[in-house]
Motif scaffolding. Structure first.
Motif, mmCIF file in Angstrom:
data_model
loop_
_atom_site.group_PDB
_atom_site.id
_atom_site.type_symbol
_atom_site.label_atom_id
_atom_site.label_comp_id
_atom_site.label_asym_id
_atom_site.label_seq_id
_atom_site.Cartn_x
_atom_site.Cartn_y
_atom_site.Cartn_z
ATOM 1 N N LYS A 112 -4.978 9.202 -1.087
ATOM 2 C CA LYS A 112 -5.492 10.276 -1.319
ATOM 3 C C LYS A 112 -6.458 10.737 -1.888
ATOM 4 C CE LYS A 112 -6.380 8.132 -6.281
ATOM 5 N NZ LYS A 112 -5.474 9.123 -7.628
ATOM 6 N N TYR A 141 -8.782 2.057 -11.610
ATOM 7 C CA TYR A 141 -8.587 2.873 -11.773
ATOM 8 C C TYR A 141 -8.418 3.936 -10.225
ATOM 9 C CZ TYR A 141 -7.368 2.869 -16.428
ATOM 10 O OH TYR A 141 -6.653 2.762 -17.659
ATOM 11 N N ARG A 189 -6.170 -3.174 -14.613
ATOM 12 C CA ARG A 189 -6.782 -1.749 -15.183
ATOM 13 C C ARG A 189 -6.954 -1.896 -16.652
ATOM 14 N NH1 ARG A 189 -4.783 4.149 -12.431
ATOM 15 N NH2 ARG A 189 -4.065 4.296 -14.145
ATOM 16 N N ARG A 210 -2.409 2.231 -8.569
ATOM 17 C CA ARG A 210 -1.512 2.502 -8.996
ATOM 18 C C ARG A 210 -1.450 2.747 -10.637
ATOM 19 N NH1 ARG A 210 1.362 5.560 -5.016
ATOM 20 N NH2 ARG A 210 3.092 5.111 -6.640
ATOM 21 N N LYS A 211 -1.269 3.661 -11.385
ATOM 22 C CA LYS A 211 -0.153 3.079 -12.571
ATOM 23 C C LYS A 211 1.152 3.242 -12.576
ATOM 24 C CE LYS A 211 -0.412 6.103 -16.866
ATOM 25 N NZ LYS A 211 -0.406 7.638 -16.886
ATOM 26 N N GLU A 257 -4.684 3.182 -1.726
ATOM 27 C CA GLU A 257 -3.811 2.989 -3.304
ATOM 28 C C GLU A 257 -3.269 1.340 -3.299
ATOM 29 O OE1 GLU A 257 -2.212 6.678 -5.334
ATOM 30 O OE2 GLU A 257 -3.699 6.202 -6.271
ATOM 31 N N GLN A 278 0.938 -1.368 -0.040
ATOM 32 C CA GLN A 278 -0.101 -0.154 -0.032
ATOM 33 C C GLN A 278 0.911 0.805 0.054
ATOM 34 O OE1 GLN A 278 -3.212 0.248 3.006
ATOM 35 N NE2 GLN A 278 -3.051 2.254 2.951
ATOM 36 N N ARG A 279 0.800 1.938 -0.810
ATOM 37 C CA ARG A 279 1.500 3.202 -1.055
ATOM 38 C C ARG A 279 1.461 4.524 -0.555
ATOM 39 N NH1 ARG A 279 7.121 1.580 -2.773
ATOM 40 N NH2 ARG A 279 6.149 0.021 -3.991
ATOM 41 N N SER A 280 0.050 4.856 -0.297
ATOM 42 C CA SER A 280 -0.475 6.185 0.025
ATOM 43 C C SER A 280 -2.095 6.455 0.126
ATOM 44 C CB SER A 280 -0.032 7.206 -1.240
ATOM 45 O OG SER A 280 -0.339 7.300 -2.339
ATOM 46 N N GLN A 316 4.137 3.564 -13.356
ATOM 47 C CA GLN A 316 5.220 4.443 -14.033
ATOM 48 C C GLN A 316 6.391 4.284 -14.769
ATOM 49 O OE1 GLN A 316 4.752 8.076 -13.273
ATOM 50 N NE2 GLN A 316 2.764 7.518 -12.017
ATOM 51 N N ASP A 341 -0.324 -1.009 -5.883
ATOM 52 C CA ASP A 341 0.830 -1.619 -6.839
ATOM 53 C C ASP A 341 0.335 -2.623 -7.236
ATOM 54 O OD1 ASP A 341 4.009 -0.565 -5.524
ATOM 55 O OD2 ASP A 341 2.556 0.705 -6.488
#
Length: 309
Positions: free
Chosen positions: A7, A291, A169, A295-296, A159, A3-5, A298, A161
């Motif tokens: 938002k 979405y 997605r 996370r998209k 969010e 889990q990154r963040s 990168q 990964d």
């Protein structure tokens, strides 16, 4: 699955607006059912004029007129609800939501025009199929607005990964596209634009994509309630839809020599059509949730040493 963040979207939540959007989407589903009843009962030309009905606002409610006139009344109600929704969204701050409301209004206007052309042109297959297809597109827009105005969408959401390939997605988007194309094929079959084979091929493609997408969601994000729930509903709905599709086609063959549509054929066809709309709504919501929560990916940035080399 780290889990990154967390938002939060722009502060756009309005409980009254969200409930109104959900009500509009629900009424749109009722409208789809009413339209399926018209088609399944061969009642599309029971009222030969438009926008009036036999030159009146209140035709005699007999035979197929009951289905067609009820369909028109519900369509008028949904149109008025959509006007209210578009105006309400226009008052909000998010420009993209304003234009989504305008798009919904444009779709419902175009839908009314296509409905009138269907009657005046005596149900040409292309126009009738376009009328049914646009109904599904408008329903998708209404469902999307209901999601975008929800407290969940506008709140803080974790969010994650996506550790695998293909990306979930991407799978979710392709599943939505496949379901929508399948609904077009189904509408074309019901309105006699072509036979059953393209619709059967589409059913295979949709089934594979739904099971792959749901399976990926369960394997990679089984501990995330929202994503796990999407997988569960996708599995349930696609199995139910396959059973209904088989039953509806059997009933159509069985009733082929009857002078008029029989109740079992009408019921199975209508429920099959409505469930198709629910499959579309579920795949769309699944795509939106992925979405929102995943996370998209990168693009990898080369290290300083690699760049120097």
């Amino acid at each position: 699955m780290p889990q990154r963040s967390r938002k939060s979207m722009n502060n756009f939540y309005n409980q009254a607006l969200h409930r109104y959007a959900v009500f509009t989407a629900s009424c749109t589903l009722v409208l789809l059912i009413a339209g399926a009843l018209v088609t399944s009962n061969d009642a599309g030309l029971s009222i030969p004029d438009w926008p009036l009905a036999y030159g009146s606002l209140t035709p005699p409610m007999v035979g197929g007129i009951r289905y067609e006139f009820t369909h028109r009344v519900i369509a008028t109600g949904v149109g008025l609800l959509t006007i209210g929704l578009a105006l309400w969204l226009w008052r909000e701050k998010a420009n993209w939501m304003r234009w989504l409301g305008v798009a919904a209004l444009g779709e419902v206007i175009a839908q009314g025009i296509l409905g009138g052309l269907t009657v005046r042109m005596y149900q040409p297959p292309a126009v009738s199929a376009a009328h049914a297809t646009l109904a599904q597109l408008f329903f998708s827009t209404a469902v999307g607005i209901a999601v975008f105005t929800s407290s969940w969408w506008n709140g803080a959401v974790a969010e994650f990964d996506d550790p695998g390939s293909p990306r979930v997605r991407t799978l979710a988007v392709w599943t939505v596209v496949a379901v929508f194309l399948q609904l077009i094929l189904g509408a074309a079959f019901r309105h006699k634009a072509f036979g059953i084979i393209p619709h059967l091929v589409g059913a295979v493609v949709v089934t594979v994509l739904v099971f792959v997408t749901a399976g990926v969601l369960k394997r990679r994000f089984g501990k995330v309630p929202a994503l796990r729930g999407c997988a569960r509903y996708l599995h349930i709905l696609v199995v139910v839809q396959l059973m209904l599709g088989g039953g509806a086609y059997w009933a159509r063959l069985y009733a082929a020599h009857f002078p008029q549509p029989i109740p079992v054929m009408v019921a199975l066809t209508v429920v099959h059509t409505a469930t198709g709309a629910l499959v579309l709504a579920t795949t769309l919501v699944t795509a939106l949730i992925t979405y929102r929560m995943i996370r998209k990916v990168q693009p990898m940035v080369a290290s300083a040493s690699e760049q120097a080399a």
